[in-house]
Every structure is written in C-alpha cells, then in structure tokens.
Design an enzyme around this catalytic site. Structure first.
Site, PDB file in Angstrom:
ATOM      1  N   GLY A 179       0.888  -1.106  -0.163  1.00  0.00           N
ATOM      2  CA  GLY A 179       0.082   0.184   0.115  1.00  0.00           C
ATOM      3  C   GLY A 179       1.007   1.320   0.091  1.00  0.00           C
ATOM      4  N   GLU A 201       5.567  -3.318   0.785  1.00  0.00           N
ATOM      5  CA  GLU A 201       5.604  -3.177  -0.741  1.00  0.00           C
ATOM      6  C   GLU A 201       5.001  -1.925  -0.904  1.00  0.00           C
ATOM      7  OE1 GLU A 201       6.851  -5.214  -2.934  1.00  0.00           O
ATOM      8  OE2 GLU A 201       7.720  -6.640  -2.009  1.00  0.00           O
ATOM      9  N   CYS A 230       1.057   0.150  -9.123  1.00  0.00           N
ATOM     10  CA  CYS A 230       2.528   0.631  -8.474  1.00  0.00           C
ATOM     11  C   CYS A 230       3.506   0.737  -9.577  1.00  0.00           C
ATOM     12  CB  CYS A 230       2.940  -0.254  -7.442  1.00  0.00           C
ATOM     13  SG  CYS A 230       3.051  -1.894  -7.875  1.00  0.00           S
TER      14      CYS A 230
END
Ligand code: NAD
Length: 426
Positions: A179, A201, A230
């Site tokens: 997140g 992460e 991401c």
C-alpha cells in the site's frame, strides 16, 4: 482478533504446516477455489474497478502451479561446508509462525494471494486483511478462502482503519503490507512494539527515461500504462526534439486500445473512489491553470472517470511531481543531456521501477551505476514483475523486502543455521 491469532498460533504449534504435503494440499485447495470462484471474482473486480479480474486469477493460478512444481527444491536444506570434514552443516528454511498480510485495492486479488501463496508454501499460518476499498472483491475473496482453505491455516479479517488498528496490536511473526508509504509507517511502528519484521511493498514515482536511441513507437506503446498500478510510468523524461513524436504516438496507441471514445470503452478503468477522484481532480486543475494540458484533462465525478491526459512543460517544482500520481496522467519533462535526466531521477525518492528506453550499453550501464530503484526495466515497463526468477520489491521510500518465486518462500521463512558436529572428531 486475539482469538483468531491465538488459534492460528496454536495450529502452527501442532507442526502440521511443516509437512510439505500439507502445504501442497493447501496450495491445491487455493487453486481449486480460484477456479470455482473465477466468474464471481471477475464480476467483483469489474464492480470495483471497471476492468477484468481474469488476469489476476490466472496470474495467481500460475504462481500456485509454479510454486507446487518447485516447492521441494526451493525448501530443501542447503548444505554448507562445516568447520572440518567430519561436520555437517546446512541452512534450513524454517516457517516463521503466524503472519499477517495486508493488501491494497488496486490489484485486490493478486496482491493478497501472491504473498499468501508464499506464506503457505513456507509453512506459516496466516491472517489476511484485504482492502476495504475494493469492497466487492473482498467479499468474494473472503467467501472463497473461508470455503476452500483450512481455517486453522488461513483466516480473513475484513475492515478499514479501525479494524486494522486493533489487528495490529496482536503479535505476529511477520507483517507483509502492500500500500502507500504513509500507512507503511503506521504498520512499521505497530510492528516495532513486538519487534516483528516487516515487508513493505510501497509505491513512488516510476520514471520512463526515453533516449535518442529509442524506437519511439515501442516507447509510446509501453508508456501508456498510466494508471492505478504501482509500477506504471509516473512521468516521462524525453529529449526535447522527440517530444512531439512521443505525444503523437502515445495518443495513437491510446486510441488503438480504447477507441476514440475512452469514456464508453469497456476496457477503460475507473478511479477507485471519490476520495482518489478528488485528489486527481486537484492535480488536473493545477495543470490546467498552468495551461500545460496538451491532451485530455476531462473528468466526471459521477462515474469516477478521468480521461487519459498528457501534460507538457512539466518541471520538478510542479504539483504533478510532488507525489505518486496513481492516475491516467502522463507528465512529460524534456531534457537536453543524459546527465540532466539522471539528475532529475536522483532528485526524486528511489522509485519502485525505473524504465529506460535505450539500446545504448553506455546509457544502460550509467543508469545501473548512477541511480537507485527497486527494479530496472530496459525497453519495457514493469516486465520485471512478470519474471518470477527476479525478486520484486522496493528500496528506500518504495519499500523494503522482496517476494515472488523463491524470494516469497525466503521472505516467509527464517534461514536457520544448523551445525552438527561429529563428537569423535571434536
Ligand atoms: P489502501 O487504501 O487499500 O490501503 C492499503 C491497506 O492499508 C488496506 O488494507 C487498508 O485497510 C490499510 N490501511 C489503510 N489505512 C490504514 C491505517 N491507518 N492503519 C492500518 N491500516 C490501514 O491502498 P493504498 O495505500 O491506497 O494503495 C495504493 C498504494 O499502494 C500506492 O502507493 C501504490 O504504489 C502502492 N502499491 C504498491 C504495490 C507494490 O507491490 N509495491 C502494489 C500495489 C500498490
């Protein structure tokens, strides 16, 4: 929550999860669950993000199969040399115990199941906390896992900040969080109370560095993944004289993918929530006020639609360069020299992925030597993520720790040193 964690811990202490056959059975159960719930998961992802969830199910299924195929090899004791020829010494991957996995909304299936596969394969018991933001997917995931998995191995806890705050008071043997970095700090602080190791992460601003040597068509195609990913390209660094071609090619590629009418395209996703939409609208407004939008810029609060947008004449001081965009906005910064481009990259926090478009070995070497990032992709975007022989994870503000393939098993294991001496030769 205390009971859930205590029960999982008690289950771990029965040592059942030490058996490779037991772990394989759990992985197969997950594989069957994904097949059984494939359609429901697809509908749920569509409801959350207006895109197909099929790829996520297929990716997780593939990861399970790849893990099953190599589990024996990946978990085997690694023999080392002893203090003398009569000793035996080796490294054994021991499961950590009871672990917590917290997932985000943008890939709501994959980003909880990929770490879960690693945690089960390594022999742990797990609490899963999917994102409350992707609510439809979380409901189906919970039903699937409750039906298919052994409840003494996997438990799902749903909820938002309040529930997660309570959950984080419990003691875990590892916390794996995906997140944003703001919440990453909260997770790390909570973990520190119990000295629990964490994998974070996170995200950040992933650049695409285009050079003289780029096949511009390839670059255009690969820079279009500007969305809630991401590893998506967050901004482009482009030699000034190539900018016009780049813009033309990016727009053409977008039209090829989504047709002329993005809004009514079946495959053009929506922003996940009103909160995210409002954040993105502010960014668009700032760019519009500066007269820097050369394509797109429209949005519609009612159905959380944001048009693919290109912004030019961007500088490091612009609003768009202050945080991760996580939106279909492509800012272009032009540069004169390769040194200048590297300086701009190094002026930002370390990215999760750095994408270089070049066939020039000197430039490739310079990027590897003079910049830092979780991963580097040359002549592509994000492909590092699909290669399970590579570790996936960030560095600095883009995260800590890694997973995928054997790295997932290592993340959820302790590398335990075992030294067995031969008494007659001491
Ligand atoms: P999110 O809002 O779903 O939050 C992630 C998780 O944190 C959720 O489960 C949520 O319930 C929990 N959470 C939120 N606030 C909390 C709090 N105060 N205390 C405890 N838990 C809390 O997702 P997000 O953070 O908006 O996700 C987007 C971010 O994730 C982006 O920065 C993106 O780059 C990053 N991301 C990273 C990866 C990766 O693999 N590195 C993958 C996807 C997304």
């Amino acid at each position: 929550m205390a009971t859930i964690v205590a029960d999982l811990r008690a289950s771990f202490r029965t040592h059942r999860t030490q058996s490779l056959e037991f772990r394989k059975d759990q992985l197969r159960a997950l594989q069957h669950g994904l097949e059984e719930f494939r359609d429901e998961l697809a509908v749920a992802v569509k409801a959350d993000l207006n895109r197909s969830g099929d790829v996520e199910v297929s990716t997780a299924t593939h990861t399970i199969q790849a893990t099953l195929n190599k589990l024996d090899e990946m978990t085997a004791d690694r023999e080392t040399s002893g203090l003398n020829e009569f000793d035996r010494s080796f490294v054994r991957l021991s499961p950590l115990g009871t672990v917590l996995i917290i997932g985000p909304w943008n890939y709501p299936i994959n980003l909880v199941l990929e770490p879960l596969i690693g945690a089960i394969a390594a022999g742990n018991t797990c609490v899963l906390k999917p994102s409350e933001v992707s609510e439809h997917t979380s409901v189906v995931l919970t039903r699937m896992l409750t039906k298919c998995m052994d409840p003494t191995v996997v438990q799902v806890v749903n909820g938002g900040v309040d529930e997660t705050t309570v959950l984080l008071k419990e003691r875990f043997d590892h916390i794996f969080y995906t997140g944003n970095a703001l919440v990453g700090r909260i997770i790390m602080e909570a973990a520190s109370k119990h000295l629990t190791p964490v994998t974070l992460e996170l995200g950040g601003k992933c650049p695409a560095l285009i050079t003289e040597h780029t096949d511009i068509a390839v670059a255009a195609q690969k820079t279009l993944n500007v969305g809630q990913v991401c590893l998506a390209v967050d901004y482009v660094l482009c030699p000034k004289h190539l900018q016009e071609d780049l813009i033309k090619n990016v727009i053409e590629t977008w039209h090829e993918l989504f047709g002329k009418d993005f809004r009514n395209s079946d495959s053009y996703a929506r922003i996940i929530s009103k909160r995210q939409f409002d954040r993105i609208s502010k960014l668009l407004k700032a760019a519009e006020e500066q007269n820097k939008i050369v394509f797109g810029g429209k949005s519609e609060a009612g159905n959380l639609y944001v048009e693919p947008t290109i912004v030019t004449d961007v500088t490091e001081h612009d609003e768009l360069m202050q945080s991760e965009l996580f939106a279909p906005i492509l800012p272009i910064i032009t540069y004169e020299t390769f040194d200048e481009a590297l300086n701009i990259i190094n002026g930002q926090e370390h990215a999760l992925g750095l994408n270089l478009f070049s066939n020039n070995q000197v430039q490739i070497d310079r990027v590897l030597k003079e910049t830092r990032s979780g991963a580097v992709n040359v002549n592509d975007v994000a492909s590092c993520c699909a290669n399970e022989s590579l570790p996936f994870g960030g560095v600095g503000q883009s995260g800590m720790g890694r997973y995928h393939g054997k790295y997932s098993i290592e993340t959820f294991s302790h590398s335990r040193s075992v030294m067995i001496r031969n008494q007659t030769h001491l």
